[in-house]
Each structure stands twice: as C-alpha cells, then as structure tokens.
Design an enzyme around this catalytic site. Structure first.
Site, PDB file in Angstrom:
ATOM      1  CD  GLU A 297      -2.873  -1.361   0.361  1.00 32.22           C
ATOM      2  OE1 GLU A 297      -3.228  -0.250  -0.016  1.00 32.22           O
ATOM      3  OE2 GLU A 297      -3.532  -2.260   0.126  1.00 32.22           O
TER       4      GLU A 297
ATOM      5  CD  GLU B 165       3.529 -46.472  36.406  1.00 35.16           C
ATOM      6  OE1 GLU B 165       4.797 -46.274  36.552  1.00 35.16           O
ATOM      7  OE2 GLU B 165       2.682 -46.034  36.949  1.00 35.16           O
TER       8      GLU B 165
END
Length: 1345
Positions: free
Chosen positions: A310, A727
């Site tokens: 722009e 585990e």
C-alpha cells in the site's frame, strides 16, 4: 522511428541527450491512459539496447484492453514469430523471475506511473553501465505489469482519495479482482468467467516459475504479507501465519524500511490517524480479512512469494504528487527486487544423464511449504539467514538431503542436487537441451555448497542429545527450541510450583497459539512424581524429534499439521531437583515441596481428598479447563504398563473399576503397548515383582491397585479428555547412559498414541438459522453414559471404537438431533449436526428477531470483531501482553492518598475521565467516583455502562487497590493499546474505589480476620443498609449508602455492576436474602462464572480459607444466600431497584493482606476485571421505536416473562443475558405489546429493533365500540342534566336553601366519582405498567451479548 529516436535521446544515447533529459524533467509527470501507456511501453521496449526488453500481452480485460507486461533482463533471445512464440519468451535457466503488478484496483493507479518510471530508470542505467542496474538485470528476470485492471482505471478519477468514483475499483463486470482468486480457506472455488483479467494472470503464472512478486495498491502506507485470510474469516485481528512467516516479514521490512513514511509505522491517513503498523508491516488477515486475494494464491498455488504494498493514503493521488511518490518508493522497489537473491538456489539433476529434473520438490526441514523446480531443474528457495536441512525429491529418484546449509545475509547459497534414479535410465540423445547457467548469472554473489554424495532414502532425524536435564538445563532447552522453530512452537507456562519454578508447556502446531476449529488438542505430561524421570527426558526428545522432522518426514508433518500438541515435560520440577540418579524404587523426590503426592491430590469421584490442593495441581486443573483436550497420557516410572481408568472404586479396594468408555480406553492403551515389545509381553519387572503380569501390557488402574485422587480419572470426569497413565520402566531414575534405550523402545509408541486422537467421530454443532457454531452443546452416545461438549466454534471430538452408534447433539434452546453413525477400524468420521431452535414457528402476535445486526457502520463491525477476539481462548491474554504500559500496585492508599491519586488521574487524563463527588461518609470523607470514557461529560445512552465498587467493608481494602490499578491501567494504555482504546471509546466505566472510607481508616494492614473497620463510623455494616423499601431507606439510610444509591444505582442506567470484597476467594450472585426462586438465575450465574473462570485459581472452587466452614464451592461461584445469607445487601438492591445485575467478588482469604501481595493480586484479577468490561458488550442491544421511527423512551422491557427493565432516553436498552434463546416483551402506554425471541451467543451482542403499533383499544375495547359507548353515555348525561335543571328550576323558589345544600353534596359526589374513575383506570393498567417499586423480587438479569 520517431518514438525510437526520442527514447534514445531520453536515455542519454543520442548526441543531444542532455537537452532532452532536461525537457523531460521539466514536463510534469502524469497518468497515462490505455493508448498512451501502450505507446510509452512500446517505445521503451523498442528503444532499449538489444536483448534487454520485450513487451507482450498476457490477455485482455473485459472491455478488450491488453494486459501489457514489460520484461527486462539481459541476454534475451530474439523474438520468435508470434505463432510459435511463448508470450514474452522462454525463461532463462537459473535466473529467478520477479514480477511487479500495479493497478489491480482501477482506482488505485499509483503503480502504473511508478512501474513505468522504474522501467525507464533500469533501462537507462543498464545502458549507461551503472553497476546496480547491471547487477540487477544481469541476474534477475524482471516482469512489470503496470495495469491489471485498465477498464477500472478509465472509470476512476484523479484526486479521488477514498475510491468514491462509481465502479473504478472493480473490473467492468463489477468484480473485485483481489477477491476473485481461488482461496485455501474458501468454501467453494470462485467463478473465473467474469474475471478474464484473473484468468489471464493465473495462466501466465502457471507457464512460469515466479519466485518473488509485489502487488502495488493504495489507500494506506504499509507492506502486507500472507496470509490474507484465516479459516475463521474474522474481519480482522487474526494473525494468519504462513509457514514462511519469517521470510515474508523479512521481505516486507525490506520494502518498508526504505520508504520514508512506511518505515515509521504511522501513515496518519485521514480517518485512520491512530492506525499503526509496527515497522511499517502487517500480516494481511490481522489487518483485515481478504478472501480470494492474489498474494495468497501466489504462495499457496504458484510457489511465488508475493506481498501487497500500500503506497499512499490517497488511492488516486494528483499527478502533481507523482514525483514525490517516486522518490518515496524508488529505493524500496529496487531493494525489494534484489531480495530475490536470498536463500538457496541451484539445479536438481539426474545423476546419470545430467539432465535437469523439472518439478522436483524442494523441502526445507521445519518449514511446511515446499516448492518445485522449474523446467530446467532450476530452483530458488527464499530463506532468511540461518542453517537449514534441504531435501530434493522427485518421483522415480532417490531423495537427497543436504544438512547444515548456511544461508547468509546478502548472498545466495548455491546448492545443487544430483539424484540417483530408482530404475535404469537410458542416456538420452546428446542433442537434447541441457540446463545451463544463463550468461551473467554468476555476477550475483553466491556461496556454494558441494555435496560429497547423495544421501540414502530419507530417514527421520533422531535425537542425539541424551542426558538428564535439571531445571535450568531444561528451561534453556525449551527456550532454544521455541526460538529456533518459531513457525511451529510456542512455549508457555501454566503456573508455578511451590518453589516458584515454571510449569512449562511446549505447544507444537502449524498455527501455535491458535485453536483451529475442527483440529483436536493433545497433551503429554511427564515427571508428575519428581523421581520418575524417564517421561521428562522422553518428552524433551519428542520435542526435538517433532521440530527437526517437521516438513521433511510425512508422519511428523501430518501430525503437526492436523493436531495441536501440548507437551509438559515436568509437572513436579521441585521433586525432581531432590531426586537422585540411579534411584530404582525409593520415594525420595516423589512428592512436591509440601510433601504431597500430586497423583493423589485431585478431587475424586468416590472418596473425598482431605489434603489441600497443591499449586501444581491447581495450575494443571486450570490448564485442562482452558483447552479442549481430547486425549492425554501421563508418563510415570516404576513399572512397564499402560494403566487406564478408573483408578479407584467406591470401596477403595483393588478391583476392576470399569468406566463407561472401557472399550475405548483398552484400545488407547493397546495402541501404545503394541509398539513397545517389552511392555506388550506383560511381565516387565520380574526381578522386582516376579508375580506381576499384565496381559498385552495394559491394566485397569483400580484392578492393579487403588489410587484415590488420581489425575487420569479427574481428566475423564471433569473435561472432555481421555487420559491414560503410562509406566515407562522398572527403574524410576535410570542412569543417563540408559536413556537412548528408552527412546528406542518408546518413540514409536509415543507417535502411535498421538495418532489415536484422530479416531472416532468429530464435527460441528451448528445453528440452523445463522450457521454459527453452538458452544457447550452436548454430544451423547446411546448406551455410553459419558457425554462430551462442544468448544467455542461448535466443534467436538468423541473417541469411539469400531461399531455403529446413535449419537445425539443437544443444546439449550434447540431441538436435539440424533444420527446413526458407523465408525470404522481406522480414521475419524465427520458428523455435523445442524440444530433448529425450539418453538421456532411464529406464534400469533409474536415476531422472532434473531441476531439482527447493524452492519451499516464499519466501525461497529470492527468493534464487534474486537469483542469476538477478546472472547477467544487467549483474547484477554493478548490484550494484557500487548499493553505498552502496566501498573504494579505496591502500597495501600490512605484516604488522603486515594483522593490525591484520583485527582491526579483526572488532571493527567482530562479527556477521558470525570471525577465526581457522590456524597460523604459519616465522618465527612468524600465518596468519589471516577468515570472513564471517551466522552465522560456527555450523555450517551446507546453505550453500555459498567460500575465497579470496592471498600463497602473498610477492613477489606484489596478491592480499592485493584480498582485504582485498573483505572490507571486503562488511562495509561488509552491511545497506546488499540484494544483498550476501543473499549474505552465504546464503554462508560464508573469506578467507586472506596464506599466506606471511615472504616478503611480504622482497619490495620496484615489483619486477616479482624472486623475492625468492617462497619462504618456508626457501626453499621453497609451491606445490610440497602433496605428493600426505598421510601424507608430515604429516611433511615447511612450517608454512604445514600450517596451511591441516589447518585448511581437508582439512575437505572447501568448494565452490570461488580463489587469487590475480601475474606474468601469466590464470586457470589444475587440474592443475599433467602428467597425460594431467583429470576434469571442462569444469567447471574453466568456473569459470576465468567469472572471466576478468568481467575487462575478461583474457578477451582477451593478457597482454602481457614476462617470458612464451606470448603468447596463448585466453579468458585455460589448464590449469596447459600454462602452468607443477609438482608439489605447492595447487590440485591441493585438488581431489584436499580435493574442492574451485580456480582460480588471476594479477592482473597485475608481481609487486609500485606502490601507485598498486591502485585500478585493485581496479576490474578486483571484479566477477570477486563473480562467484565468485554462482557458488558454482549447480551442484547435494543432500540424501541414507533412506526414513524420515533424513539419510545421509558418502554417497559420484560425478560423471559419475569425481569423488567426500562428503555433509556432515545429508546435504547441493553440487557446482559446468558447464552441461549430468550423471550423479550415490550410494552408502552398507547402502543400494542410486542414480543421477540433472541438467540444470545457467548461472544457477540445480538441487536433487536422493536417497532410499536398504536394501541387501537380503549379500556380493553376496540376503538369503534368504545366510541359508540362513549357517544351513548354522553347523550344520556346531557339528557339527565336537562331533566335535573328543569326540576331544580321549578323548585328553586320553594327550596332554595335545600337546593344549595344538595348542590354542595353533589360536588362531593362528583369528586368521589372522579377518584373511583381514576382508580379504575389505574387498575386496568397496573398489570401492564406496574411500577418497579410494587414488588420486592424484581431482578434485572441482563446479559449483554
């Protein structure tokens, strides 16, 4: 020939070059229309040195105007006959193609003259031997397209800065070209038939391999980069990050930093003076959402990196400004083009024949965006400086990866690949064209990397660093990976341990920090027991593995692209620091610093947990409630098995305790154990537990041993998350040299378990009217007693095993819907539910009004988007983090200090504050209120008004300090933080920091339980002084209660009130007096929950206050009467007589904690306080008018046939309501009653306009009948009067005195008749217009949405 001569003279190539240049400079620059532009481009191309320029058209506009492109590069071959030629000529091997496109919007034409001027300067510079122009055109293939929308340009008007000219922006068929490209987030492919300009550009891009591109626009001054839109398509505020975000920011900064205005980040465009862009750049979607934009199409579908530029605030600047605009943009344009020479480049060739391999894939590890090689096997991959692993692959060849390629600033690294075919390849005809470097290519600076030999078939990069990480080491590790892999990682903390160590979480996702609707969220938690360390190290290894293999390994890339992964390596960092390497089975370091086992510390379904909740537990519970986790694993040590719920049973013994989803949990557990051979065998620790056996390596938790207060059961019962406990080995703290073995045994299991999050069913629950997602809808499966709920966008996930199911979606205010679904043995089934609202048919006399939003004002729409964004998961967090200024309260303010502070705020911020004296205390201290608003001295009935009150009890001054901090925070960030600014601009915030200044002066710091200062100077507890009968209240009330009641509460113009008190950690809602029913309870509870849920610990419902008998408060929210019942409270008075919902927040167990705790109390309450300001912009905004559009003030608004409020001046009303469907009735004298039904959402306000018809009934009768009766009555009265007059006249002489007495009596009688008539009329209207003071129980329950 004349044009050729003029051009050569202008370029300085003719004998009179100087004179012609002076003449050209003297001629003011101007815009060229179509024919003039074509002539100028043609003259430039024909007049350039041979082989430097070529003009061609890529297609035509709707009106048949050519889309001209000027190609500039050295060494162009002579043009072929038009019938044989490729438009513009063939690409040059090894030379990167760059394009600049202007005038895409016809009324933004600045790119036209700038690109023409750029072309002239480059051609003249090259011809004169200027080094920069020579380097650029010798090494770059540049294409300039001055006007993509020539038709729109012809309709535009010079000097039109706002784009007001009709149709100039779009093409001749009214189509916005920058909304017409295929979009990655678009719902459907666009129709390209009306946009020949877009079709031509796409076809041109497909014929070429553009590397870099710029799209020149106008209307602001900023460089915008992808993505331009997001999946949510929010109007703005969503940072939609591409995989190459760092590259795009680099390119955008290269342009912006050389533009004198853009680099400031403050364009100061008219109407947008406060719009700022850091460094002059912005992410497109964060600025505003553009669906169908060109820059995203370039990147996603064409391998081209394009940004949008722009260039000026004015869309169509006057020609007189063109010279200045050229000076502003010249250096930026040249620098931007030069940036195509960054990153890596090279050729991908067949190792046998040496031929280039077209369309070979170039992948960079860690960046989820591949490019492909051109027709000669040449490629250019833009990268910012750094070290990269790059892979080349093509079908039929062995992939090749080159590692540790260094990219430096300002040079391109040449990296060639020579791929071995997987099958024998015959040597082609030696006359076949081979790819060679173009002449002049070597002039660009390069660094070369030679490959010693091709690598074998790509294998995932495995972790190499195996060691135990103590906390500082782990912290550095996490920060390093978060900084090195910013495109897929986000490091955050969910809280702190007892010893104040951060509980870190690494998020890994293609959009870190964002919940993508439809994408499931997964988590791993390690090191819950401090001396069980294998999980901690495995999770660090997993982070390394995911980061390094993203973008190159398909399995990892798919996981990261489709899953939001959260990894917490250590939940118990304090315990870890006390543990010892080599510990096999002890408990040293197992517990946290308070010596509590964290896996026995969660609330339990069967038996109460007596230990106090620990900081680590509270933090994790808060974390789990904040994210929509679907699947999780908790990594432990001491055995080798996957343990699934339930972990205990009601008897507390070791017995199989089956959950409703037992089959799902078994499948999840097996998915892990099957990938771990030792675990699957089921006899893991024979030397330690010789009799322990787990079939297939899995077990029900309670069947193994009973665990009360475990985390996995809490996950399943309190969230949507399915968690198992894994585990990982028999030794809890193995030696470091054993860690590689654990990774080898578990890494496949870790990946396979994560994939299980994509099993079962998923989908969205949507509203049939507006298509929006329904949050908190319930998903239930027949015969499985475990429903899950939808997240904010209506998305849900429900893990299920293979089978056929009846699944029902239900939500408050909607008809439930059931579907039969078949789930396969792999993958996930998408099942969406669209629910219709209950009682959706129009009843007689009722008109449904659902979410009628006013979109005429763009600023209103922008503000609605802000409220939506702030209502998202991390919305308030971003507001706080983006605030340029924060406050840190460090001391308590005495009455004098408080008065001086308020006065100073007003003097320093007079434009947004108004300081008012509401009255005085018993001892004549002023009770002040501070209003914060953009127009503090003006009446704005359309804006919601929120009231914050503190210090009703003088011995609880924390609320006072929090409100002073809030006031300063808001004022300091006004015009500095965009979100705070918009909130202040749209809200009237009234703060009363100290209602009982006399009591405050008596109270003592650090006195946690004393009641000294609790009451006012008369010894009256002010929270019992707001009597239910205001007529009594006026005469007997204390001066403090009178001050706030008369000057604030009874004004009846507040939408919400928040009172801050002390002595606990919870929120109460009305009523404080014992009542059997609470009207609008859902809304009051919703408002209280909103505060508690934004507080880090309050929502956990465990105040932990020693002075309380109530130990658990679900959700941290309770009705006042259920906690401490009493009469005359301020919030009951506010609801009943002020028509404003009020909640009371108890900020800490200690009434008067030490000043040293104020900073942490402010941190805890900042987000909740701000959430109240956001919430006041929700619920229902309404406007009452008659058919002519005239506002109807003082209309009575009745909510859900119970609560009553009144329209303000101007006909505005606003009410906060809990999300769901609500009934609203409106009445006003002289008008017919109106009814509407409104759907209230959790993140946006619903707007309604109620239009009244005149009431044609008189005393309940039709107008015609009433007039007939009135006429007959009047006739009878006249006739009766005549008869009486005659009779009286006859008798007047004989009964004069008696007649006078009769007349006097008759007057009294008429008075009585009038009184009865008035009373009768009042009784007719009383039901409909009964004053609010007629009842004690009227409650305003408004939820602004």
């Amino acid at each position: 020939m004349a044009g050729l001569l003029v051009l050569w003279l202008l370029l300085g190539l003719g004998p009179a070059a100087g004179a012609h240049i002076k003449k050209a400079e003297a001629e003011a620059p101007r815009y060229l229309h179509a024919a003039e532009l074509e002539a100028a481009l043609r003259a430039l191309a024909e007049g350039a040195p041979p082989g430097l320029a070529r003009l061609f058209s890529i297609g035509q506009s709707v009106e048949g105007r050519p889309l001209w492109v000027l190609r500039l590069t050295a060494g162009l071959e002579p043009a072929l006959p038009e019938a044989e030629a490729e438009p513009g000529g063939a690409p040059i091997p090894g030379r990167p193609q760059v394009k600049l496109v202007g005038n895409m919007h016809g009324d933004e034409p600045l790119g036209r003259p700038l690109l023409l001027r750029l072309a002239r300067e480059l051609v003249s510079g090259w011809a004169r031997g200027e080094p920069r122009a020579g380097r650029l055109l010798n090494a770059t293939d540049l294409y300039l397209l001055p006007s993509l929308n020539p038709d729109g340009f012809e309709r535009a008007r010079e000097g039109d800065c706002e784009g007001a000219a009709l149709g100039g922006r779009e093409n001749s068929r009214g189509k916005d070209l920058n909304r017409s490209f295929p979009d990655q987030f678009g719902a459907a492919q666009p129709d390209l038939e009306p946009v020949p300009e877009v079709r031509a550009l796409i076809a041109w891009m497909q014929r070429n391999k553009f590397v870099l591109s710029g799209n020149l626009h106008g209307g602001s001054v900023v460089a915008s980069y992808p993505y331009d839109d997001s999946p949510m398509h929010e109007p703005n505020g969503i940072y939609s990050k591409s995989a190459d975000d760092e590259v795009f920011k680099y390119l955008a900064k290269a342009y912006a930093s050389n533009h004198p205005i853009m680099k400031t980040g403050t364009p100061n465009c008219p109407g947008e003076q406060f719009e700022t862009f850091k460094d002059g750049i912005t992410n497109g979607a964060h600025w505003y959402d553009v669906e169908g934009g060109m820059q995203d199409y370039n990147y996603v579908w064409a391998d081209c990196f394009e940004i949008t530029l722009e260039l000026s605030c004015c869309k169509y600047p006057m020609a007189s400004q063109l010279q200045q605009e050229w000076e502003n943009n010249r250096e930026s344009l040249l620098t931007f083009i030069e940036k195509v020479h960054m990153g890596v480049k090279g050729f991908v060739r067949d190792s046998v024949t040496g031929s280039g391999l077209a369309n070979a894939t170039i992948a960079v590890a860690g960046i989820a965006h591949n490019i492909t090689a051109g027709r000669f096997g040449d490629y250019h991959r833009l990268l910012v400086p750094g070290t990269y692993n790059v892979t080349a692959a093509v079908l039929g060849y062995m992939p090749m990866t080159l590692e540790n390629i260094e990219v430096k600033e300002g040079v391109t690294t040449a990296v060639d690949f020579s791929l071995q075919p997987t099958v024998a390849v015959s040597v082609p005809d030696p006359t076949q064209a081979a790819a060679t470097l173009a002449p002049g290519s070597a002039t660009n600076a390069t660094a070369t990397v030679q490959a010693a030999s091709p690598t074998s078939l790509h294998q995932p990069v495995q972790p190499k660093d195996f060691r135990h990480h103590h906390f500082p080491d782990m912290e550095i590790f996490l920060r390093r990976y978060a900084s090195e892999y910013t495109n897929i990682t986000r490091l955050y903390s969910v809280g702190k341990s007892v010893e104040q160590r951060e509980l870190y979480v690494m998020e890994i996702s293609d959009n870190p920090g964002i919940h993508e609707p439809g994408e499931p969220e997964f988590k791993y938690i390690g090191n819950m027991h401090g001396n069980e360390v294998v999980g901690r190290e495995l999770l660090l290894n997993l982070i390394d593995y995911l980061c390094k293999n993203f973008g190159s390994d398909p399995e990892v890339t798919e996981l990261v692209l489709n899953t939001r992964i959260h990894i917490m390596p250590s939940m118990n960092p304090d315990g870890y620091e006390r543990s010892q390497e080599g510990d096999k089975s002890s408990t040293v370091g197992r517990n946290n610093s308070n010596n509590y086992d964290l896996n026995r510390n969660f609330p339990d379904q069967f038996l109460p947990v007596t230990e106090p909740l620990q900081l680590e537990t509270i933090a994790v519970m808060s974390w789990l409630r904040a994210f929509p986790f679907v699947l999780s694993a908790n990594l432990h040590g001491g055995s080798l098995v996957v343990n699934y719920p339930f972990d205990d049973d009601e008897k507390g013994i070791a017995v199989y305790s089956k959950s409703p989803d037992d089959a799902v949990f078994q499948q999840l557990a097996l998915s892990y154990s099957k990938e771990n051979a030792r675990m699957y065998q089921g006899s893991p620790c024979k030397d330690m537990y010789p009799n322990e056996y787990f079939p297939h390596g899995i077990t029900n938790g309670a069947h193994w041993y009973n665990v009360q207060g475990g985390m996995q059961d809490w996950n399943y019962l309190n969230t949507n998350c399915f968690e198992v406990t894994i585990e990982l080995g028999c030794v809890k703290y193995p030696n470091a040299e054993d860690l590689p073995k654990y990774w080898e045994q578990n890494h496949r299991s870790l990946l396979q378990f994560m994939k299980q999050v994509h099993r079962g069913v998923k989908g969205f629950v949507l509203d049939a009217v507006d298509g929006k997602g329904i949050s908190n809808a319930t998903i239930s499966v027949a015969d499985i007693n475990h429903p899950v709920t939808t997240y904010k966008a209506g998305d849900y996930w429900r893990l299920l095993v293979q089978g056929s199911y009846k699944i029902t979606a239900s939500a408050r205010g909607y008809n439930p819907l059931t579907k039969t679904v078949t789930v396969g043995d792999r993958g996930v089934v998408q099942v969406n539910f669209t629910l219709s609202r209950t009682d959706s048919k129009v009843e007689e006399g009722k008109t449904p009004v659902i979410n009628v939003e006013d979109t005429s004002d763009p600023s209103t729409k922008e503000f609605e988007t802000l409220i939506k964004n702030l209502s998202t998961e991390n919305g308030l967090e971003s507001l706080v983090l983006n605030s340029s200024m924060d406050v840190s309260p460090y001391r308590y303010h005495s009455y004098k200090d408080l008065s001086d502070f308020l006065r100073a705020l007003h003097l320093n911020y007079p434009q947004i504050t108004n300081l008012t004296n509401l009255g005085h205390s018993v001892e004549y201290r002023q009770i002040s209120s501070l209003e914060i608003s953009n127009k503090p001295n003006q009446l704005e009935p359309e804006e919601p008004k929120i009231r914050f009150v503190a210090g009703i009890h003088g011995n609880a001054p924390v609320g006072t300090e929090l409100l002073l901090a809030l006031a300063e925070f808001l004022c300091m960030n006004y015009r500095k933080n965009a979100h705070v600014t918009k909130l202040i601009d749209r809200t009237r915030i009234v703060i009363v920091p100290s209602l009982n200044p006399d009591g405050r002066e008596m109270a003592q710091e650090r006195d946690c339980t004393s009641k000294k200062g609790h009451a006012n100077a008369h010894g009256r507890d002010l929270d019992t002084d707001f009597t239910s009968n205001f007529s009594l209240y006026r005469g007997t009330g204390e001066p403090e209660t009178k001050a706030i009641a008369e000057n604030l509460i009874l004004k009846k113009d507040f939408s919400l009130s928040v009172a801050l008190d002390g002595g606990s950690l919870l929120v109460t809602y009305p009523y404080d007096k014992p009542v059997q029913t609470v009207e609008n309870r859902e809304t009051l509870q919703h408002l209280a929950s909103l505060y508690a849920n934004n507080h880090p610990t309050m929502h956990l419902g465990q105040p932990g206050c020693s002075n309380e008998s109530v130990k658990t408060v679900p959700g941290g929210v309770i009705r006042g009467a259920e906690w401490h019942s009493h009469l005359g409270s301020m919030k009951d008075f506010s609801v009943t007589f002020g028509h404003c919902p009020e909640i009371t927040v108890y900020t800490s167990c200690c009434y008067f904690p030490s000043a040293g705790q104020l900073p942490s109390l402010w941190t805890e309450n900042k987000k909740p306080l701000l959430s109240m300001i956001v919430e006041v912009h929700k619920g229902v905004h309404g406007f009452v008018q008659d058919k002519s559009g005239k506002p109807v003030s003082k209309a009575v608004i009745v909510l859900n046939e119970g609560v009553k409020i009144y329209a303000k001046e101007g006909g505005y009303f606003h009410v906060l309501l809990a999300p769901g469907l609500h009934n609203i009735s409106a009445t006003a004298e002289g008008y017919q009653q109106q009814h509407v039904r409104v759907q209230v959402h959790h993140d946006v306000a619903s707007s309604v306009v109620i239009v009244f018809d005149m009431d044609n009934r008189i005393f309940g009768l039709s107008r015609e009948l009433a007039l007939t009766v009135a006429g007959a009555t009047m006739s009878a009265l006249v006739l009766t009067a005549c008869i009486i007059w005659c009779v009286c006249s006859i008798k007047s002489n004989r009964h004069k005195d008696g007649f006078h007495r009769l007349r006097q009596h008759h007057d009294d009688y008429e008075d009585e008749i009038r009184m009865m008539s008035t009373g009768s009329k009042k009784s007719l209207l009383s039901h409909e217009f009964q004053d609010e003071t007629d009842t004690d129980e009227e409650t305003l329950y408004s939820s602004k949405h």
